[in-house]
Design a protein around this motif. Structure first.
Motif, PDB file in Angstrom:
ATOM      1  N   SER A 193       0.553  -0.686  -0.048  1.00 46.68           N
ATOM      2  CA  SER A 193      -0.242  -0.163  -0.103  1.00 46.68           C
ATOM      3  C   SER A 193       0.555   1.271   0.042  1.00 46.68           C
ATOM      4  O   SER A 193       1.925   1.522   0.283  1.00 46.68           O
ATOM      5  CB  SER A 193      -0.841   0.020   1.183  1.00 46.68           C
ATOM      6  OG  SER A 193       0.358   0.325   2.586  1.00 46.68           O
ATOM      7  N   GLN A 252       2.759   2.045   3.081  1.00 49.68           N
ATOM      8  CA  GLN A 252       4.173   0.638   3.122  1.00 49.68           C
ATOM      9  C   GLN A 252       4.932   1.304   2.602  1.00 49.68           C
ATOM     10  O   GLN A 252       6.503   1.191   2.543  1.00 49.68           O
ATOM     11  CB  GLN A 252       3.926  -0.667   2.787  1.00 49.68           C
ATOM     12  CG  GLN A 252       2.246  -1.159   4.399  1.00 49.68           C
ATOM     13  CD  GLN A 252       2.176  -2.550   3.586  1.00 49.68           C
ATOM     14  OE1 GLN A 252       1.660  -2.899   2.236  1.00 49.68           O
ATOM     15  NE2 GLN A 252       1.768  -3.549   5.146  1.00 49.68           N
ATOM     16  N   ILE A 287      -3.183   7.419   7.565  1.00 49.62           N
ATOM     17  CA  ILE A 287      -1.799   6.855   7.730  1.00 49.62           C
ATOM     18  C   ILE A 287      -1.102   7.457   7.828  1.00 49.62           C
ATOM     19  O   ILE A 287       0.249   7.641   8.042  1.00 49.62           O
ATOM     20  CB  ILE A 287      -1.678   6.543   6.068  1.00 49.62           C
ATOM     21  CG1 ILE A 287      -2.747   5.218   5.704  1.00 49.62           C
ATOM     22  CG2 ILE A 287      -0.591   5.381   5.491  1.00 49.62           C
ATOM     23  CD1 ILE A 287      -2.144   3.923   6.298  1.00 49.62           C
ATOM     24  N   GLN A 344       0.797   8.162  11.092  1.00 49.87           N
ATOM     25  CA  GLN A 344       1.524   6.974  11.201  1.00 49.87           C
ATOM     26  C   GLN A 344       3.014   6.918  11.035  1.00 49.87           C
ATOM     27  O   GLN A 344       4.370   6.878  11.452  1.00 49.87           O
ATOM     28  CB  GLN A 344       1.140   5.787  10.650  1.00 49.87           C
ATOM     29  CG  GLN A 344      -0.123   5.101  10.807  1.00 49.87           C
ATOM     30  CD  GLN A 344      -0.067   3.784  10.177  1.00 49.87           C
ATOM     31  OE1 GLN A 344       0.125   3.069   8.916  1.00 49.87           O
ATOM     32  NE2 GLN A 344      -1.645   3.655  10.830  1.00 49.87           N
ATOM     33  N   GLU A 397     -11.627   7.865   2.774  1.00 50.12           N
ATOM     34  CA  GLU A 397     -10.051   7.698   2.463  1.00 50.12           C
ATOM     35  C   GLU A 397     -10.383   8.105   1.026  1.00 50.12           C
ATOM     36  O   GLU A 397     -11.608   7.341   1.011  1.00 50.12           O
ATOM     37  CB  GLU A 397      -9.281   6.965   3.092  1.00 50.12           C
ATOM     38  CG  GLU A 397      -9.026   7.910   4.855  1.00 50.12           C
ATOM     39  CD  GLU A 397      -8.382   6.229   5.498  1.00 50.12           C
ATOM     40  OE1 GLU A 397      -7.044   6.466   5.408  1.00 50.12           O
ATOM     41  OE2 GLU A 397      -8.444   5.910   6.787  1.00 50.12           O
ATOM     42  N   PRO A 446      -2.661   8.069  15.833  1.00 45.50           N
ATOM     43  CA  PRO A 446      -3.008   7.147  14.444  1.00 45.50           C
ATOM     44  C   PRO A 446      -3.729   6.172  14.347  1.00 45.50           C
ATOM     45  O   PRO A 446      -3.554   5.863  15.627  1.00 45.50           O
ATOM     46  CB  PRO A 446      -1.578   6.849  14.217  1.00 45.50           C
ATOM     47  CG  PRO A 446      -0.409   6.527  14.932  1.00 45.50           C
ATOM     48  CD  PRO A 446      -1.553   7.043  16.287  1.00 45.50           C
ATOM     49  N   ILE A 447      -4.403   5.728  13.471  1.00 39.80           N
ATOM     50  CA  ILE A 447      -5.552   4.228  13.042  1.00 39.80           C
ATOM     51  C   ILE A 447      -4.181   3.461  13.043  1.00 39.80           C
ATOM     52  O   ILE A 447      -4.198   4.252  11.651  1.00 39.80           O
ATOM     53  CB  ILE A 447      -6.047   4.852  12.155  1.00 39.80           C
ATOM     54  CG1 ILE A 447      -6.989   5.716  12.568  1.00 39.80           C
ATOM     55  CG2 ILE A 447      -6.887   3.492  12.288  1.00 39.80           C
ATOM     56  CD1 ILE A 447      -8.018   6.758  11.848  1.00 39.80           C
ATOM     57  N   GLY A 481      -2.687   0.141  11.145  1.00 39.16           N
ATOM     58  CA  GLY A 481      -3.135  -0.301  10.632  1.00 39.16           C
ATOM     59  C   GLY A 481      -3.086   0.289   9.129  1.00 39.16           C
ATOM     60  O   GLY A 481      -2.920   0.814   8.588  1.00 39.16           O
ATOM     61  N   ARG A 524      -8.686  -2.809  12.735  1.00 40.72           N
ATOM     62  CA  ARG A 524      -7.802  -1.169  12.819  1.00 40.72           C
ATOM     63  C   ARG A 524      -8.513  -0.739  13.605  1.00 40.72           C
ATOM     64  O   ARG A 524      -7.670   0.312  14.446  1.00 40.72           O
ATOM     65  CB  ARG A 524      -7.825  -0.145  11.509  1.00 40.72           C
ATOM     66  CG  ARG A 524      -7.462  -0.848  10.184  1.00 40.72           C
ATOM     67  CD  ARG A 524      -7.267   0.165   9.926  1.00 40.72           C
ATOM     68  NE  ARG A 524      -6.646   1.276   9.623  1.00 40.72           N
ATOM     69  CZ  ARG A 524      -6.557   2.131   8.643  1.00 40.72           C
ATOM     70  NH1 ARG A 524      -7.370   2.125   7.607  1.00 40.72           N
ATOM     71  NH2 ARG A 524      -5.929   3.141   9.551  1.00 40.72           N
TER      72      ARG A 524
END
Lengths: 327, 324
Positions: free
Chosen positions: A161, A164, A194, A197, B44, B274-275, B277, B294
């Motif tokens: 993804s 990643q 994302i 993260q 998203e 963060p969320i 996964g 998640r």
């Protein structure tokens, strides 16, 4: 202030891109115009600006991925570029110390190489001593650092993804064990859930490895979060540079003020209640930038003086630089 | 205020039949939109927000297909429309603006031609002169100076923000009752985004049309919308008024999204939450709640039961949030 060690000094850096117009005439896109700043070891300097303001070109010119037009770049006491003396040193030993993370991970990773090969290539250039088992172990270690695992090393980038893939890009940059990383819009291509993260991971890596970042992004809220200091760019020039809290709470330059007020806040009452300065018009072309202060065509406070002479880059408060006639 | 329902979507299901298998892009969503209302759809990439909009306006392309549910506009079932009726419906009653204006404008026609075409192909009895005048008027409405001169220019002579303005003018030239805006500001810079949002709010106030505003940017939603639907993996996981969603979010995904965003007005440096996964693979969605893997509050039942039902929560306003 001066106790901090300056890792990178950029002085009057310029980067012009030639464009052929007509048979004999060449015009220049003034992508970066007279940018000066110092980056201290261990800090994160954020660079914000709209598209076309030269922030990515600045990052790449510092690494000499684009050869600058003039100015001076000093890295850790060594002049790595000097436009006047035409200093051309070999960058290879510095590539090991200065790395870059690109914006679009799917475009910057070779689709025909496995992730292990991508990370391994950087490793074999900068750590030729590693062979066989140690080499593979190091690749796996790097992948684990960025939250992937060793099984991933045999896969191709398209199997991952976006988040990643960006992690692979970060692992590749870390392979050389750099001390300075230019992060060129590392999260703008990622989904909102994302992004955080990756932001957290960059912060953790910085703490563990005492890295120095030049963090380039157009989203001022992300830059505000990750940076110690922020530089705001407009049409190739840096218009303001200050500590991030100060820049966001007490911006001096009218462009910074309008940029901040243009960001919609995820808070309906606040965002609807606040006073906004909405800029008129569009960013002028860097091919023919306005005379004087480059912002004067859109500035709500512009006077005749602004169209005539360029404002000076001055320190208005300790550590707070800006260039504007009105200050 | 009691207002009329303009759009009613019930249990809409859209699937894409790809060689790799069926992708349930939209999996049973329902909502109503009143006249003069601005509904934000947040999610998203891959959450199905654009697919849902394309099916309202009948622009869904192969291999996508509406496989269930109904869409009613002003009481009429638009899924039953013939292609001819659909053509009349599009533009006249509903129109759409897209993310990237450059790919939507035809580079070989002038802006004026394209604006006038939008009008004349829906109203056959408009003369050329009237069409020209109306087009100029629309360009002025969206804040383009020198409209007469601009009419004769081509899209490449316009900047990004100007093109989006022209797109808005084109969408509004037949005075539709509903405008679908699919990420209209995503490709623009923040200062230009602020201009366009201001313009859309202004026009909405003047014309009173309803807007379905699709975006991934929560800040933009807070700025322009009255109500919000949050989408995740083809479902609406939460729906409510803008202040409910931002100040009293109920679904863990909404909460997570709000928490994970850095804010320009944050006072101290706080670590982002963060969320964890990665987004779901729609070819192989999880058995239970799509957000389950998640979710920090995930229980065993979440992973087994087919899908959490909507539940009316007894806060200030009743609202559905798809979580058990």
């Amino acid at each position: 202030m001066d106790e901090r060690k300056a890792l990178l000094e950029v002085q009057h850096l310029r980067k012009y891109f030639p464009i052929k117009s007509g048979m004999f005439r060449t015009e220049y896109v003034q992508a970066v115009e007279d940018v000066t700043f110092t980056l201290y070891a261990g800090e994160t300097l954020g660079i914000v600006g709209e598209s076309g303001c030269g922030k990515s070109t600045l990052g790449r010119s510092i690494l000499r991925l684009h050869e600058p037009t003039s100015g001076k770049v000093i890295y850790d006491g060594t002049v790595i570029y000097d436009g006047e003396k035409k200093t051309q040193i070999s960058m290879l030993p510095y590539r090991k110390r200065m790395q870059i993370i690109f914006q679009d991970p799917s475009a910057s990773l070779d689709p025909r190489m496995t992730v292990g090969e991508i990370v391994g290539e950087a490793l074999s250039v900068h750590r030729p001593d590693l062979k066989g088992k140690a080499y593979r172990a190091r690749i796996n270690e790097l992948l684990e650092t960025v939250g992937l695992n060793s099984e991933h090393s045999n896969r191709f980038p398209h199997e991952f993804s976006g988040g990643q893939q960006q992690r692979v890009g970060i692992a590749r940059a870390l392979a050389a064990e750099p001390e300075f990383i230019v992060c060129d819009e590392p999260i703008s291509a990622l989904d909102v859930s994302i992004q955080s993260q990756v932001v957290n991971m960059l912060e953790d890596l910085q703490k563990e490895r005492s890295l120095t970042y030049l963090f380039i992004a157009h989203d001022i809220s992300v830059v505000r979060h990750i940076s110690n200091r922020i530089g705001v760019m407009y049409l190739g020039q840096m218009v303001e540079l200050a500590e991030s809290y100060e820049l966001c709470s007490a911006p001096l330059h009218p462009y910074t003020q309008s940029l901040l007020s243009a960001v919609p806040l995820p808070d309906p009452d606040k965002t609807r209640a606040r006073q906004r300065t909405i800029l008129e018009g569009d960013v002028p072309s860097p091919l023919h930038p306005p005379t004087g202060c480059r912002f004067h065509t859109r500035c709500p406070y512009a006077t005749e003086e602004c169209a005539k002479s360029a404002p000076e880059w001055k320190e208005h408060r300790p550590g707070h630089f800006a260039s504007c006639h009105k200050l | 205020m009691e207002s009329k329902k303009l759009l009613e979507i019930k249990d809409l299901k859209v699937s894409f039949y790809t060689p790799a298998g069926e992708v349930k892009a939209v999996d049973g969503i329902s909502y109503d939109l009143n006249e003069h209302e601005v509904m934000g759809i947040v999610g998203e990439s891959g959450s199905g927000k654009s697919v849902e909009a394309y099916s309202i306006i009948g622009l869904l392309q192969d291999p996508g297909k509406v496989i269930g549910g109904s869409i009613r506009f002003d009481g009429e079932d638009i899924l039953a429309y013939t292609p001819d009726q659909m053509r009349q419906f599009r533009g006249n009653k509903v129109s759409m603006i897209f993310q990237n204006p450059m790919t939507c404008l035809n580079p070989v026609y002038t802006i004026g031609d394209q604006l006038m075409e939008a009008l004349t192909c829906h109203n056959k009895n408009v003369s050329k002169k009237e069409a020209w005048d109306r087009a100029v008027e629309m360009l002025e409405l969206v804040g383009i100076n020198n409209a007469e001169k601009r009419m004769k220019q081509y899209p490449h002579e316009f900047s990004g923000g100007m093109r989006q303005r022209a797109m808005i003018a084109m969408a509004l030239i037949c005075s539709p009752k509903l405008l679908i805006a699919d990420e209209p500001t995503t490709a623009l810079d923040v200062t230009i985004q602020a201009q366009i949002l201001e313009l859309m709010k202004d026009i909405q106030k003047k014309t009173g049309m309803a807007i379905v505003f699709i975006t991934h940017n929560l800040g933009v939603v807070a700025e322009v919308c009255d109500r919000v639907s949050v989408m995740y993996a083809g479902h609406i996981v939460e729906q409510g008024s803008v202040s409910d969603i931002f100040y009293r979010p109920a679904h863990p995904y909404t909460k997570g999204l709000l928490r994970s965003m850095p804010r320009v007005d944050e006072l101290e440096h706080e670590r982002l939450i963060p969320i964890e996964g990665t987004p779901v693979d729609l070819l192989d969605p999880p058995a239970g709640c799509a957000f389950g893997p998640r979710c920090e509050h995930c229980m065993k039942v979440c992973l087994k039961k087919p899908r959490p039902l909507w539940r009316w929560e007894t806060t200030a306003i009743l609202r559905p949030a798809g979580c058990t």
